[in-house]
Design a protein around this motif. Structure first.
Motif, PDB file in Angstrom:
ATOM      1  N   SER A 159       0.810  -1.221   0.000  1.00  0.00           N
ATOM      2  CA  SER A 159       0.000   0.000   0.000  1.00  0.00           C
ATOM      3  C   SER A 159       0.843   1.270   0.000  1.00  0.00           C
ATOM      4  O   SER A 159       0.380   2.312  -0.469  1.00  0.00           O
ATOM      5  N   VAL A 160       2.062   1.208   0.534  1.00  0.00           N
ATOM      6  CA  VAL A 160       2.854   2.439   0.686  1.00  0.00           C
ATOM      7  C   VAL A 160       4.012   2.531  -0.302  1.00  0.00           C
ATOM      8  O   VAL A 160       4.744   3.530  -0.310  1.00  0.00           O
ATOM      9  N   ALA A 161       4.201   1.519  -1.131  1.00  0.00           N
ATOM     10  CA  ALA A 161       5.326   1.530  -2.079  1.00  0.00           C
ATOM     11  C   ALA A 161       5.333   2.843  -2.868  1.00  0.00           C
ATOM     12  O   ALA A 161       4.274   3.366  -3.214  1.00  0.00           O
ATOM     13  N   PRO A 162       6.534   3.418  -3.098  1.00  0.00           N
ATOM     14  CA  PRO A 162       7.884   2.874  -2.877  1.00  0.00           C
ATOM     15  C   PRO A 162       8.487   3.136  -1.501  1.00  0.00           C
ATOM     16  O   PRO A 162       9.693   2.941  -1.322  1.00  0.00           O
ATOM     17  N   ALA A 163       7.689   3.580  -0.545  1.00  0.00           N
ATOM     18  CA  ALA A 163       8.213   3.742   0.814  1.00  0.00           C
ATOM     19  C   ALA A 163       8.657   2.381   1.351  1.00  0.00           C
ATOM     20  O   ALA A 163       8.130   1.335   0.952  1.00  0.00           O
ATOM     21  N   ARG A 164       9.618   2.408   2.258  1.00  0.00           N
ATOM     22  CA  ARG A 164      10.154   1.170   2.811  1.00  0.00           C
ATOM     23  C   ARG A 164       9.442   0.820   4.117  1.00  0.00           C
ATOM     24  O   ARG A 164       9.056   1.701   4.879  1.00  0.00           O
TER      25      ARG A 164
END
Length: 244
Positions: A159-164
């Motif tokens: 759901s948050v990509a590209p956040a890690r």
């Protein structure tokens, strides 16, 4: 631990805890309970306003630590798992990018626990604060999906990509040099000199004494009025903590 060490951490990071983002935590909980798109939009607006209020010229990384940003814990508002959390985290990521720029590096870190100890803690928190009448085995059976952290983390990553997204269990981090704070210090690349200046606090057991769960369960199952049950719990907790 973060609050205790604010003076040490302040030169190298901007720390925001629950009291600093209370509006966001309340809106996150509201969405988790209602799943209304209007609630999610309001959360997004509040998040963008928060990020926009930050000084763009301040080079220090931003650390936001507030468990309630995941929504209500299972057991509250008839929730049995954290299935609203991926949408909440996606909204946080989108709001941060909208306010701080698409190139902003965003990391999500989650502390988890071994299921048995986590359920014991979760059960106690619900038993203490509401008239829960399930015993622990019944509670676990109703909320078993909530302990499937690997599946939840996979949904959050998507759901948050590209956040890690990273995670460690508290029983794995408690023995690290700065305890459970260590993985966050690693993510933010905090220098050894700052780390050694931190005060590492011992783990705190939220339940003052073994056996109180049985007492509170009996109170919850009693015919006493809600306000009297709440008063009795508060009185017992005060006595237990005073006697430690």
């Amino acid at each position: 631990m973060i609050n205790t060490n604010r003076a040490v951490l302040d030169p190298v990071m901007r720390c925001y805890l629950k009291s600093d983002v209370q509006r966001l935590t309340e809106l996150a909980k509201k969405f988790s309970a209602t799943r209304e798109q209007a609630a999610l939009r309001t959360l997004g607006q509040a998040e963008r306003a928060f990020f926009a209020s930050l000084d763009p010229l301040d080079p220090r990384p931003i650390l936001i630590s507030a468990e309630d940003l995941s929504g209500y814990m299972p057991g509250r508002r008839k929730l049995t798992r954290y299935d609203a959390t991926p949408k909440i985290m996606a909204q946080i990521a989108a709001s941060a990018r909208a306010s701080l720029g698409d190139e902003t590096q965003i990391d999500f870190y989650f502390s988890t626990r071994q299921p048995d100890s986590w359920f014991a803690s979760l059960y106690w928190q619900n038993l203490r604060s509401k008239r829960l009448t399930d015993d622990l085995p019944e509670f676990v059976k109703r909320h078993v999906e909530a302990s499937k952290f690997d599946s939840l983390l996979a949904d959050i990553r998507a759901s948050v990509a590209p956040a890690r997204v990273s995670s460690q269990r508290l029983d794995h981090t408690s023995g690290l040099p700065q305890g459970p704070l260590t993985p966050l210090l690693d993510l933010l690349d905090i220098a050894p000199g700052i780390r050694t200046a931190l005060s590492v606090l011992p783990a705190v057991n939220a339940m003052p004494y073994d056996g109180l769960s049985d007492v509170f369960l009996a109170l919850n199952r009693s015919g006493m009025e809600d306000d009297k049950v709440a008063d009795a719990k508060r009185h017992i907790l005060r006595l237990a903590r005073r006697d430690r």
